[in-house]
Write a protein that holds these residues in place. Structure first.
Motif, PDB file in Angstrom:
ATOM      1  N   ASN A   8     -17.180  36.757 -27.362  1.00  0.00           N
ATOM      2  CA  ASN A   8     -15.762  36.991 -27.103  1.00  0.00           C
ATOM      3  C   ASN A   8     -15.228  35.832 -26.272  1.00  0.00           C
ATOM      4  O   ASN A   8     -15.514  35.729 -25.080  1.00  0.00           O
ATOM      5  N   PHE A   9     -14.465  34.946 -26.898  1.00  0.00           N
ATOM      6  CA  PHE A   9     -13.962  33.768 -26.202  1.00  0.00           C
ATOM      7  C   PHE A   9     -12.769  34.061 -25.297  1.00  0.00           C
ATOM      8  O   PHE A   9     -12.321  33.180 -24.580  1.00  0.00           O
ATOM      9  N   SER A  10     -12.256  35.257 -25.336  1.00  0.00           N
ATOM     10  CA  SER A  10     -11.129  35.609 -24.466  1.00  0.00           C
ATOM     11  C   SER A  10     -11.480  36.735 -23.507  1.00  0.00           C
ATOM     12  O   SER A  10     -10.591  37.382 -22.959  1.00  0.00           O
ATOM     13  N   GLY A  11     -12.778  36.978 -23.290  1.00  0.00           N
ATOM     14  CA  GLY A  11     -13.173  38.039 -22.382  1.00  0.00           C
ATOM     15  C   GLY A  11     -14.674  38.182 -22.291  1.00  0.00           C
ATOM     16  O   GLY A  11     -15.435  37.268 -22.645  1.00  0.00           O
ATOM     17  N   THR A  12     -15.126  39.338 -21.844  1.00  0.00           N
ATOM     18  CA  THR A  12     -16.543  39.615 -21.663  1.00  0.00           C
ATOM     19  C   THR A  12     -17.199  39.969 -22.994  1.00  0.00           C
ATOM     20  O   THR A  12     -16.621  40.694 -23.801  1.00  0.00           O
ATOM     21  N   ASP A  13     -18.375  39.434 -23.223  1.00  0.00           N
ATOM     22  CA  ASP A  13     -19.116  39.762 -24.446  1.00  0.00           C
ATOM     23  C   ASP A  13     -19.514  41.232 -24.444  1.00  0.00           C
ATOM     24  O   ASP A  13     -19.965  41.771 -23.425  1.00  0.00           O
ATOM     25  N   VAL A  14     -19.342  41.870 -25.593  1.00  0.00           N
ATOM     26  CA  VAL A  14     -19.650  43.299 -25.716  1.00  0.00           C
ATOM     27  C   VAL A  14     -21.099  43.473 -26.164  1.00  0.00           C
ATOM     28  O   VAL A  14     -21.523  42.834 -27.130  1.00  0.00           O
ATOM     29  N   PRO A  15     -21.893  44.323 -25.487  1.00  0.00           N
ATOM     30  CA  PRO A  15     -23.275  44.555 -25.914  1.00  0.00           C
ATOM     31  C   PRO A  15     -23.334  45.062 -27.356  1.00  0.00           C
ATOM     32  O   PRO A  15     -22.461  45.791 -27.820  1.00  0.00           O
ATOM     33  N   SER A  16     -24.390  44.670 -28.058  1.00  0.00           N
ATOM     34  CA  SER A  16     -24.519  45.036 -29.470  1.00  0.00           C
ATOM     35  C   SER A  16     -25.090  46.437 -29.624  1.00  0.00           C
ATOM     36  O   SER A  16     -25.829  46.921 -28.776  1.00  0.00           O
ATOM     37  N   GLN A  17     -24.743  47.062 -30.720  1.00  0.00           N
ATOM     38  CA  GLN A  17     -25.345  48.345 -31.097  1.00  0.00           C
ATOM     39  C   GLN A  17     -26.482  48.046 -32.070  1.00  0.00           C
ATOM     40  O   GLN A  17     -26.340  48.141 -33.279  1.00  0.00           O
TER      41      GLN A  17
END
Length: 518
Positions: free
Chosen positions: A404-413
């Motif tokens: 995510n270049f505009s925020g925090t990376d989201v953990p994967s499922q």
């Protein structure tokens, strides 16, 4: 349209005008290699955090270079009709003065691109003997012996900001010399023309030299300033333009890494700094690979293994008689791909990226409550339908599935973590475990203890298969990993707690008995 250094300067004003007036740009790049050889156990892995993956990718990007950049410029001309201007830019690192570029070719990358029709003969059709200032670390067998002492003449030269500053400092210090690509007679004529003009010229007068293009403009200035110190030269009629348009790619993370490294600044060590820089340069990124992964099951499309297959599926499944569907045509002066497929040619793939984006956006917009005029939706409506996917770029093999270049990376499922316990197999290592499971399904393997290994996969199906087949295996038993049961740190902590509890109990018992006796 294909552009080298001879056509670039002439085409630049047209390109600027197209970019300024377009709705979005499709981007694709081809490289001299994708991944350098990693030491054992240091390959990109599903166990990697985004920062760990970035440091591994950074090493490869620094080793290879870009040989072709494709740009497809999409403009909404009327109703829902889009016209694409597609360009192939052949590139080669700047070689001038103190500039000294060293990079590698990867045999598999050259073989792959050649298989899909990438014209290396065209790239190397105009070659010169290599000077000492360009060293190619080539590992491509017999092909390598042919090109090791060659460098590309018609590739558009480029540099990043750090290289530019280094070159400026060298020029100011006088530490430079010209290796001109200009014909000697042409250089002599220019010097003669200026020499004849100088005696009759008054202060403030100027003359214009014509028929100079690309990097030759810079060469001419240096030659004249060295040959005739009493005159000053400057480019005529050039401007700098900054545009911020939506940039579209497919699985575009490596493209972004190379864009940063080759044309902006060397890649920083910090992953977060890299993210901030890219977001500042390209505030609106759209990765069609990320979108297709997200919606494939929802729209029940057949599986596709590459960008061209995705494009063909979307073309076949969209109703061509629906007047609101986007109509995409090639510009009259960029018609190479009207009747020809050229997968893995940069401009063609850039065109596919933009076309896939429009078709995906149209499908998503159709599921939203909005008014579609008979003339079709606007591009701003398409962007609204894509909001949740903006600046989310696919990451193939790491601890998260997208950046995510505009925020925090989201953990994967991802599928659950597994643990493999080995019995009667002394000296087993990660590679041996990987090779055994490879015949059945693919897992990334990481050692946990001497006889235990962690297993991680992208596919839930693979997890079910190995849990079934290795549940009662005599030498390799695989089960679900539970942190509180299997973690060495937790086990160590529990052992320490047990020892402390035992000593406390003993102290209490003996201490209590002594007090009772008194």
């Amino acid at each position: 349209m294909e552009l080298g250094t001879g056509q670039f300067a002439q085409s630049l004003p047209r390109l600027r005008a197209l970019v300024l007036g377009c709705d979005f740009l499709g981007l694709d790049m081809e490289f001299t290699g994708l991944q350098s050889v990693f030491p054992q156990g240091k390959q990109p892995s599903l166990f990697d955090s985004p920062a760990e993956w970035y440091l591994k990718a950074r090493r490869s990007v620094q080793k290879f270079t870009v040989n072709q950049l494709g740009l497809s410029i999409f403009s909404n001309e009327k109703s829902n009709k889009y016209v694409a201007h597609s360009y192939n830019f052949f590139l080669f690192p700047t070689t001038f003065g103190v500039m000294d570029s060293e990079f590698s070719f990867q045999a598999s990358s050259i073989q792959f691109l050649t298989h899909y029709g990438f014209d290396y003969n065209k790239m190397w059709s105009s070659i010169l003997s290599c000077t000492e200032d360009v060293r190619l670390c080539v590992g491509v067998g017999s092909l390598g012996t042919q090109i090791r002492k060659w460098f590309l003449k018609d590739g558009i030269p480029y540099m990043n900001q750090v290289q530019e500053k280094k070159l400026q400092q060298g020029l100011l210090a006088g530490n430079w010399k010209v290796r001109s690509t200009l014909d000697k007679d042409k250089v002599k004529k220019m010097i003669d023309d200026v020499t004849c003009w100088v005696p009759s010229a008054e202060e403030g007068d100027s003359m214009v030299l014509h028929n100079i293009s690309g990097f030759q403009l810079f060469e001419v200035q240096l030659i004249l300033r060295q040959a005739i110190p009493d005159v000053w030269t400057e480019p005529f009629g050039d401007q700098k333009v900054m545009v911020k348009k939506p940039v579209v790619g497919h699985n575009m993370l490596m493209d972004l890494l190379h864009l940063h490294d080759k044309f902006y600044k060397p890649l920083p060590e910090s992953y977060e700094e890299f993210k901030r820089n890219i977001h500042s340069l390209f505030p609106v990124l759209i990765d069609t690979k990320n979108i297709t992964k997200s919606i494939w099951k929802e729209f029940q499309f057949p599986r596709a293994s590459n960008l061209l297959e995705i494009y063909e599926i979307l073309c076949s499944d969209l109703n061509p008689t629906n007047p609101t569907c986007p109509v995409i045509t090639h510009a009259s002066d960029c018609s190479k791909y009207v009747d020809k497929k050229s997968p893995h040619e940069a401009a063609y793939d850039a065109f596919l990226c933009g076309s896939v984006l429009l078709k995906l956006a149209h499908l998503l917009l159709g599921r939203m409550p909005c008014d579609m005029l008979e003339t079709g939706p606007s591009f701003s409506q398409y962007l609204n339908a894509l909001t949740k996917y903006l600046n989310q770029v696919n990451l193939i093999r790491a601890g998260v599935s997208k950046i995510n270049f505009s925020g925090t990376d989201v953990p994967s499922q991802r599928p659950p973590l597994l643990i493999a316990s080995v019995r009667g197999w002394p000296g087993v290592d990660e590679e041996q475990i990987y090779q055994i499971l490879k015949a059945l399904c693919k897992f990334d393997v990481r050692r946990l203890t001497e006889n235990q290994f962690l297993l991680l996969s992208n596919k839930f199906k693979d997890v079910r298969v190995v849990l079934r087949d290795y549940k009662a295996h005599p030498n390799l038993r695989i089960s679900l990993y539970h942190h509180w049961r299997h973690s060495p740190q937790v086990n160590c902590l529990l052992q320490i707690c047990g020892i402390v509890a035992s000593w406390s109990l003993l102290a209490f018992v003996f201490g209590g008995s002594q007090w009772y006796a008194m």
